[in-house]
Design a protein around this motif. Structure first.
Motif, PDB file in Angstrom:
ATOM      1  N   THR A  56       0.843  -1.196   0.000  1.00 52.87           N
ATOM      2  CA  THR A  56       0.000   0.000   0.000  1.00 52.87           C
ATOM      3  C   THR A  56       0.880   1.248   0.000  1.00 52.87           C
ATOM      4  N   ILE A  57       0.284   2.363  -0.390  1.00 54.05           N
ATOM      5  CA  ILE A  57       0.997   3.643  -0.340  1.00 54.05           C
ATOM      6  C   ILE A  57       1.454   3.928   1.089  1.00 54.05           C
ATOM      7  N   GLY A  58       0.559   3.668   2.055  1.00 50.85           N
ATOM      8  CA  GLY A  58       0.889   3.935   3.454  1.00 50.85           C
ATOM      9  C   GLY A  58       2.103   3.162   3.925  1.00 50.85           C
ATOM     10  N   SER A  59       2.199   1.880   3.557  1.00 50.65           N
ATOM     11  CA  SER A  59       3.343   1.082   4.003  1.00 50.65           C
ATOM     12  C   SER A  59       4.634   1.551   3.333  1.00 50.65           C
ATOM     13  N   VAL A  60       4.542   1.931   2.060  1.00 52.15           N
ATOM     14  CA  VAL A  60       5.742   2.414   1.361  1.00 52.15           C
ATOM     15  C   VAL A  60       6.224   3.737   1.957  1.00 52.15           C
ATOM     16  N   LEU A  61       5.281   4.641   2.268  1.00 53.86           N
ATOM     17  CA  LEU A  61       5.676   5.921   2.865  1.00 53.86           C
ATOM     18  C   LEU A  61       6.279   5.722   4.249  1.00 53.86           C
ATOM     19  N   ALA A  62       5.728   4.786   5.023  1.00 56.15           N
ATOM     20  CA  ALA A  62       6.287   4.516   6.346  1.00 56.15           C
ATOM     21  C   ALA A  62       7.712   3.982   6.226  1.00 56.15           C
ATOM     22  N   GLU A  63       7.946   3.071   5.283  1.00 52.18           N
ATOM     23  CA  GLU A  63       9.288   2.518   5.076  1.00 52.18           C
ATOM     24  C   GLU A  63      10.240   3.596   4.560  1.00 52.18           C
ATOM     25  N   PHE A  64       9.719   4.462   3.668  1.00 51.44           N
ATOM     26  CA  PHE A  64      10.566   5.520   3.121  1.00 51.44           C
ATOM     27  C   PHE A  64      11.022   6.468   4.220  1.00 51.44           C
ATOM     28  N   ASN A  65      10.143   6.752   5.174  1.00 50.23           N
ATOM     29  CA  ASN A  65      10.511   7.686   6.239  1.00 50.23           C
ATOM     30  C   ASN A  65      11.674   7.148   7.066  1.00 50.23           C
ATOM     31  N   ILE A  66      11.866   5.837   7.061  1.00 54.42           N
ATOM     32  CA  ILE A  66      13.007   5.222   7.742  1.00 54.42           C
ATOM     33  C   ILE A  66      14.207   5.148   6.808  1.00 54.42           C
TER      34      ILE A  66
END
Length: 253
Positions: A56-66
């Motif tokens: 999902t977009i949400g999971s990718v953005l969360a991973e990107f923030n790390i």
């Protein structure tokens, strides 16, 4: 030019089912592939379309923030996030799907959301039609993440709470100055005239339904059998009603 159709309304009113049936109607007219955007945290549009969701977009953005502090060599932050967002696209012959998903984790998302806007704009430019299954409150439209809708389908079941939610959404549209060319009010899962108190409430709000979609046992059967609503037969009462709605909002189709 991409034509966007967004769904909004109270939870539990059948927005996702109607979004899938709208996509079905477009595909049956030979207007696919359609880009489906699932912006509801429940993330169930893919199930209705027979598509398997992996990211999902949400999971990718969360991973990107790390990951953003250790971007691989050869990538800028923008290009790396764009590369990761492409992983969220589920492709099929008639429909491609991206799913927003749930929360994005801790941290500031101003930069990722700006990239996400450009990602959706770039992606949608490849499709004639975009269908957005929104969460109640129009958050993604209000934030500008998915852009304004050409057609907004406001969905309620025949209940006081359902139609009052439509009033709240209409108020939000006015408050944020959202530009929508066409708004359709749909009363879903109703096999008879709404209860008089519901009709009175709609009259008080100045709301007049544009379409009533009946309860359809075939939709429940498809759910139990885990079949895609894209295969719903034309004689299905719900599918037939949504076909008429699509003919109404897209007369040239």
């Amino acid at each position: 030019m991409t034509v966007s159709i967004a769904m909004a309304g109270k939870g539990g009113t059948g927005k996702t089912t109607l979004a899938a049936l709208v996509i079905r109607a477009l595909v049956k007219r030979g207007l696919g592939p359609v880009l489906a955007v699932d912006a509801d945290p429940a993330s169930s549009l893919g199930l209705s379309l027979g598509l398997t969701l992996e990211r999902t977009i949400g999971s990718v953005l969360a991973e990107f923030n790390i990951e953003k502090m250790s971007i691989p060599a050869g990538f800028t932050k923008e290009s790396y996030l764009d590369f990761r967002l492409n992983e969220t696209i589920v492709e099929s012959r008639d429909v491609d799907l991206i799913t927003m998903g749930r929360g994005e984790g801790a941290g500031c998302y101003c930069f990722p959301n700006n990239v996400l806007r450009h990602f959706i704009d770039r992606l949608s430019a490849n499709y004639r039609y975009l269908v957005l299954d929104n969460e109640a409150g129009l958050e993604h439209i209000a934030r500008g993440t998915t852009g304004p809708a050409d057609h907004l389908i406001l969905v309620s079941n025949p209940s006081i709470k359902g139609v009052r939610t439509l009033e709240s959404i209409m108020g939000l549209i006015r408050d944020i100055g959202l530009s929508i060319d066409d708004t359709q009010v749909v009363i879903n899962m109703s096999n008879e005239e709404p209860e008089p108190r519901v009709t009175a409430e709609m009259s008080r709000m100045g709301i007049r339904p544009d379409m009533t979609v009946p309860f359809d046992q075939a939709i429940m059967d498809f759910d139990w059998e885990q079949k895609t609503l894209l295969e719903m037969p034309g004689e299905s009462p719900a599918a037939a009603a949504v076909d008429r709605l699509v003919s109404k909002i897209l007369p040239s189709s």
